[in-house]
Design a protein around this motif. Sequence first.
Motif, PDB file in Angstrom:
ATOM      1  N   CYS A  89       0.842  -1.199   0.000  1.00 40.33           N
ATOM      2  CA  CYS A  89       0.000   0.000   0.000  1.00 40.33           C
ATOM      3  C   CYS A  89       0.876   1.246   0.000  1.00 40.33           C
ATOM      4  O   CYS A  89       1.996   1.214   0.519  1.00 40.33           O
ATOM      5  CB  CYS A  89      -0.824   0.036   1.286  1.00 40.33           C
ATOM      6  SG  CYS A  89      -2.533  -0.381   1.025  1.00 40.33           S
ATOM      7  N   SER A  90       0.373   2.327  -0.525  1.00 40.53           N
ATOM      8  CA  SER A  90       1.075   3.608  -0.371  1.00 40.53           C
ATOM      9  C   SER A  90       0.931   4.028   1.103  1.00 40.53           C
ATOM     10  O   SER A  90       0.075   3.509   1.827  1.00 40.53           O
ATOM     11  CB  SER A  90       0.455   4.659  -1.283  1.00 40.53           C
ATOM     12  OG  SER A  90      -0.895   4.844  -0.933  1.00 40.53           O
ATOM     13  N   SER A  91       1.760   5.000   1.536  1.00 45.57           N
ATOM     14  CA  SER A  91       1.740   5.395   2.956  1.00 45.57           C
ATOM     15  C   SER A  91       0.351   5.843   3.400  1.00 45.57           C
ATOM     16  O   SER A  91      -0.066   5.580   4.532  1.00 45.57           O
ATOM     17  CB  SER A  91       2.734   6.525   3.208  1.00 45.57           C
ATOM     18  OG  SER A  91       4.017   6.121   2.840  1.00 45.57           O
ATOM     19  N   SER A  92      -0.378   6.490   2.504  1.00 48.20           N
ATOM     20  CA  SER A  92      -1.711   6.969   2.900  1.00 48.20           C
ATOM     21  C   SER A  92      -2.745   5.861   2.881  1.00 48.20           C
ATOM     22  O   SER A  92      -3.876   6.049   3.333  1.00 48.20           O
ATOM     23  CB  SER A  92      -2.158   8.084   1.950  1.00 48.20           C
ATOM     24  OG  SER A  92      -2.313   7.536   0.646  1.00 48.20           O
ATOM     25  N   GLY A  93      -2.379   4.692   2.303  1.00 47.40           N
ATOM     26  CA  GLY A  93      -3.318   3.563   2.232  1.00 47.40           C
ATOM     27  C   GLY A  93      -4.381   3.759   1.171  1.00 47.40           C
ATOM     28  O   GLY A  93      -5.348   3.007   1.121  1.00 47.40           O
ATOM     29  N   ARG A  94      -4.188   4.754   0.276  1.00 46.75           N
ATOM     30  CA  ARG A  94      -5.258   5.031  -0.697  1.00 46.75           C
ATOM     31  C   ARG A  94      -5.046   4.327  -2.037  1.00 46.75           C
ATOM     32  O   ARG A  94      -5.860   4.432  -2.941  1.00 46.75           O
ATOM     33  CB  ARG A  94      -5.444   6.537  -0.851  1.00 46.75           C
ATOM     34  CG  ARG A  94      -6.050   7.110   0.453  1.00 46.75           C
ATOM     35  CD  ARG A  94      -6.108   8.597   0.437  1.00 46.75           C
ATOM     36  NE  ARG A  94      -7.058   9.156  -0.511  1.00 46.75           N
ATOM     37  CZ  ARG A  94      -8.374   9.161  -0.369  1.00 46.75           C
ATOM     38  NH1 ARG A  94      -8.925   8.573   0.677  1.00 46.75           N
ATOM     39  NH2 ARG A  94      -9.139   9.755  -1.252  1.00 46.75           N
ATOM     40  N   LEU A  95      -3.961   3.664  -2.173  1.00 48.25           N
ATOM     41  CA  LEU A  95      -3.813   2.763  -3.326  1.00 48.25           C
ATOM     42  C   LEU A  95      -2.884   1.623  -2.946  1.00 48.25           C
ATOM     43  O   LEU A  95      -2.072   1.742  -2.020  1.00 48.25           O
ATOM     44  CB  LEU A  95      -3.321   3.495  -4.581  1.00 48.25           C
ATOM     45  CG  LEU A  95      -1.903   4.055  -4.648  1.00 48.25           C
ATOM     46  CD1 LEU A  95      -0.883   2.995  -5.025  1.00 48.25           C
ATOM     47  CD2 LEU A  95      -1.866   5.158  -5.710  1.00 48.25           C
TER      48      LEU A  95
ATOM     49  N   ALA B 193       4.216   1.925  -5.277  1.00 45.03           N
ATOM     50  CA  ALA B 193       2.999   2.365  -4.583  1.00 45.03           C
ATOM     51  C   ALA B 193       3.115   3.832  -4.167  1.00 45.03           C
ATOM     52  O   ALA B 193       2.219   4.653  -4.448  1.00 45.03           O
ATOM     53  CB  ALA B 193       2.750   1.481  -3.363  1.00 45.03           C
ATOM     54  N   ASN B 194       4.222   4.179  -3.532  1.00 49.82           N
ATOM     55  CA  ASN B 194       4.355   5.563  -3.040  1.00 49.82           C
ATOM     56  C   ASN B 194       4.598   6.560  -4.170  1.00 49.82           C
ATOM     57  O   ASN B 194       4.122   7.696  -4.127  1.00 49.82           O
ATOM     58  CB  ASN B 194       5.461   5.634  -1.990  1.00 49.82           C
ATOM     59  CG  ASN B 194       4.930   5.222  -0.621  1.00 49.82           C
ATOM     60  OD1 ASN B 194       3.751   5.447  -0.322  1.00 49.82           O
ATOM     61  ND2 ASN B 194       5.769   4.608   0.190  1.00 49.82           N
ATOM     62  N   LEU B 195       5.356   6.134  -5.185  1.00 49.20           N
ATOM     63  CA  LEU B 195       5.598   7.038  -6.325  1.00 49.20           C
ATOM     64  C   LEU B 195       4.286   7.345  -7.044  1.00 49.20           C
ATOM     65  O   LEU B 195       3.976   8.497  -7.383  1.00 49.20           O
ATOM     66  CB  LEU B 195       6.594   6.369  -7.281  1.00 49.20           C
ATOM     67  CG  LEU B 195       7.025   7.181  -8.497  1.00 49.20           C
ATOM     68  CD1 LEU B 195       7.791   8.436  -8.066  1.00 49.20           C
ATOM     69  CD2 LEU B 195       7.911   6.343  -9.431  1.00 49.20           C
ATOM     70  N   LEU B 196       3.503   6.295  -7.244  1.00 50.80           N
ATOM     71  CA  LEU B 196       2.227   6.471  -7.928  1.00 50.80           C
ATOM     72  C   LEU B 196       1.287   7.345  -7.091  1.00 50.80           C
ATOM     73  O   LEU B 196       0.587   8.220  -7.623  1.00 50.80           O
ATOM     74  CB  LEU B 196       1.607   5.094  -8.182  1.00 50.80           C
ATOM     75  CG  LEU B 196       0.388   5.037  -9.077  1.00 50.80           C
ATOM     76  CD1 LEU B 196       0.672   5.593 -10.467  1.00 50.80           C
ATOM     77  CD2 LEU B 196      -0.107   3.588  -9.214  1.00 50.80           C
ATOM     78  N   GLN B 197       1.305   7.112  -5.786  1.00 55.01           N
ATOM     79  CA  GLN B 197       0.460   7.921  -4.900  1.00 55.01           C
ATOM     80  C   GLN B 197       0.860   9.400  -4.996  1.00 55.01           C
ATOM     81  O   GLN B 197       0.001  10.283  -5.120  1.00 55.01           O
ATOM     82  CB  GLN B 197       0.613   7.436  -3.454  1.00 55.01           C
ATOM     83  CG  GLN B 197      -0.269   8.184  -2.464  1.00 55.01           C
ATOM     84  CD  GLN B 197      -1.744   7.832  -2.620  1.00 55.01           C
ATOM     85  OE1 GLN B 197      -2.121   6.688  -2.416  1.00 55.01           O
ATOM     86  NE2 GLN B 197      -2.575   8.808  -3.005  1.00 55.01           N
ATOM     87  N   MET B 198       2.197   9.641  -4.975  1.00 54.15           N
ATOM     88  CA  MET B 198       2.662  11.035  -5.048  1.00 54.15           C
ATOM     89  C   MET B 198       2.205  11.663  -6.379  1.00 54.15           C
ATOM     90  O   MET B 198       1.688  12.784  -6.414  1.00 54.15           O
ATOM     91  CB  MET B 198       4.188  11.094  -4.938  1.00 54.15           C
ATOM     92  CG  MET B 198       4.732  12.502  -4.939  1.00 54.15           C
ATOM     93  SD  MET B 198       6.509  12.529  -4.673  1.00 54.15           S
ATOM     94  CE  MET B 198       7.106  12.072  -6.273  1.00 54.15           C
ATOM     95  N   ASN B 199       2.358  10.908  -7.450  1.00 56.84           N
ATOM     96  CA  ASN B 199       1.986  11.444  -8.759  1.00 56.84           C
ATOM     97  C   ASN B 199       0.477  11.622  -8.897  1.00 56.84           C
ATOM     98  O   ASN B 199       0.000  12.525  -9.572  1.00 56.84           O
ATOM     99  CB  ASN B 199       2.547  10.557  -9.876  1.00 56.84           C
ATOM    100  CG  ASN B 199       4.057  10.661  -9.950  1.00 56.84           C
ATOM    101  OD1 ASN B 199       4.626  11.701  -9.591  1.00 56.84           O
ATOM    102  ND2 ASN B 199       4.725   9.606 -10.399  1.00 56.84           N
TER     103      ASN B 199
END
Length: 592
Positions: free
Chosen positions: A97-103, A138-144
């Motif tokens: 999961c990304s850090s925010s858990g949104r993806l 996960a985190n890169l995609l979340q940031m983008n």
Amino acid sequence: MEMAWPYEMCSIIGYRGPGVASETIVRGLKKMEYRGYDSVGIATLSGELIQIRKGVGRVSDVNASMKLDTLPGRVGIGHTRWATHGGVTAANAHPHCSSSGRLSIVHNGIIDNYLEIKERLMEKGYYFKSQTDSEVIANLLQMNYDLTGDVKDAMLKTVSELAGTYAFIAMFHNGILAAARYNEPLIVGVGKDCHFISSDVLGFVSQVSDAVFLRDGEIAILDSDLSLYDFEGNPVQQTVIKLAKNLLAVEKGEYAHFTLKEIFEQPSTIVGTDQGGPEFDMLSLYLKHAKNLYITGSGTSYNAALVGSYLLRKYASIRAEPLVASETPFLPLHFDRQSVLLALSQSGESADVLKAVNIATKGGARIVSIVNVPTSTLVRESSVSIGLNCGPEIGVAATKSFTSQLSTLYRLAEKLSSDADFRDFDKIPQSISEILFSSFEIRKIAHELRNVSDIYVLGRGIHYPIAIEGALKIKEITYIHAEGISGGELKHGPLAMMHDGVYAILINPGDSTFVDTLAGANEIKARGAKIIGISDKPNLIYDRWIKIPSVPEVFYPLVEVVPFQLLAYYAAVERNADPDYPRNLAKCVTVK
Ligand code: F6R
């Protein structure tokens, strides 16, 4: 230093539709088990909440203990991870999961620049729970996504920042699945009201029969519909392919293991190869007119290439240079517009073979292939391809695909020869059946081999490739050290290893190699090693004799490989090793 496990061979799957995603995904993961893995996990979306369960072990075991298939939701992703070195832990298993858990994402491949991306993301406050390279996606995609607010833009930006090889699927909190392919397989399954996306059609072929194959450098977005884009963001046309019905034949029926079933299928599978059609004729023509002809493959497929090279030289006067696929980048080869590369592969996805194809293509060579999986990357990258048609091979050890490769190569040599008479080929299925019928005798010898630590397999001439293949079968599924040796090389070193407790298996039918191979047997015996003779003739020097039927010399490879498959299978069972899922091996080696 922190390490990512750099070699992963995984299966990924995503589902979006009216069914319970977790049940559908677990079913799909079970169908892809043959690819090899050590841990498993799934994530589903319920409302806007992503829930993940993952653990170490077989799909059925992890499912039994963690109830993967009870997660709620109609959208989900799943993964089986296979690591050749490094820790096999629940934390390293996917999804991540990304850090925010949104993806959350599942990934197959290697991200080469993950450390640099990870550092950058950590500076921005993202955190990581695993040691994998994959988690950075996960985190890169979340940031983008947070930057662009759009799934497509976020995916385009992400792939522009990733270096390495990948097929990944991302599940967003709004229910959209997005995936990208770069040098790892990825296929969308299209149903009436649902979509799948997976690294293998077996992940979904029991549910839907239409598929869209992504090419390298493409992105898929699955909303209520499927959209495809290239990495520049341009829409890509979708070509829907009907999947063959025989892909469904993946049950082991009354057999204890797929490997045994596949060994027993050989009398019929060797006659089912594509031959005589326009592809066969065209491929023959390319071989005939090639100025430089290379024949390549990995592992068992390379051993088939050795037999193919022998047949083409001997019967069609065509010099086909055998080439270990993984050596292609390091050899002084000559690929130009008059060169042809004949690639052999069961899966059509072996990274080493695809790399050889890539190098040959860049040099201007024409690619032709013999492949079992008709929907594979290798088939798509070939000017012309012949199918093995032997049905899915689930056991990790190649068995029926090898004999089908040989049978295709016989047909090609026959077509390209002016005088070869291969009519006796029609009797080979019966000869194989006879060996299968006496498998209980081979089982007794396998019992004797269960505690042996070294086996040497000797063969000369056309039998030498089978000596290597026989040794490969033994080591890969029994874990007994085994080596294939050219019979005449015995006195140039290996004789030093012959002593009490060692076994030598001689491939010794009554043909032009018989007398010379037998001479070696005396030297082995004199040093105390035990001898198993695979022959149509008994001989007092054999401690054990595996009888094979007499066939014309040229056809012995097809027949004599079968006792090795059975010996390896039964010895694996005797040693409590699972023949279908040998340790440290995957069916589809999609990494370098
Ligand atoms: C041996 C075995 C492997 C494969 C090799 C190539 O039993 O299964 O050595 O032969 O990984 O695989 P394909 O033929 O799929 O390219």
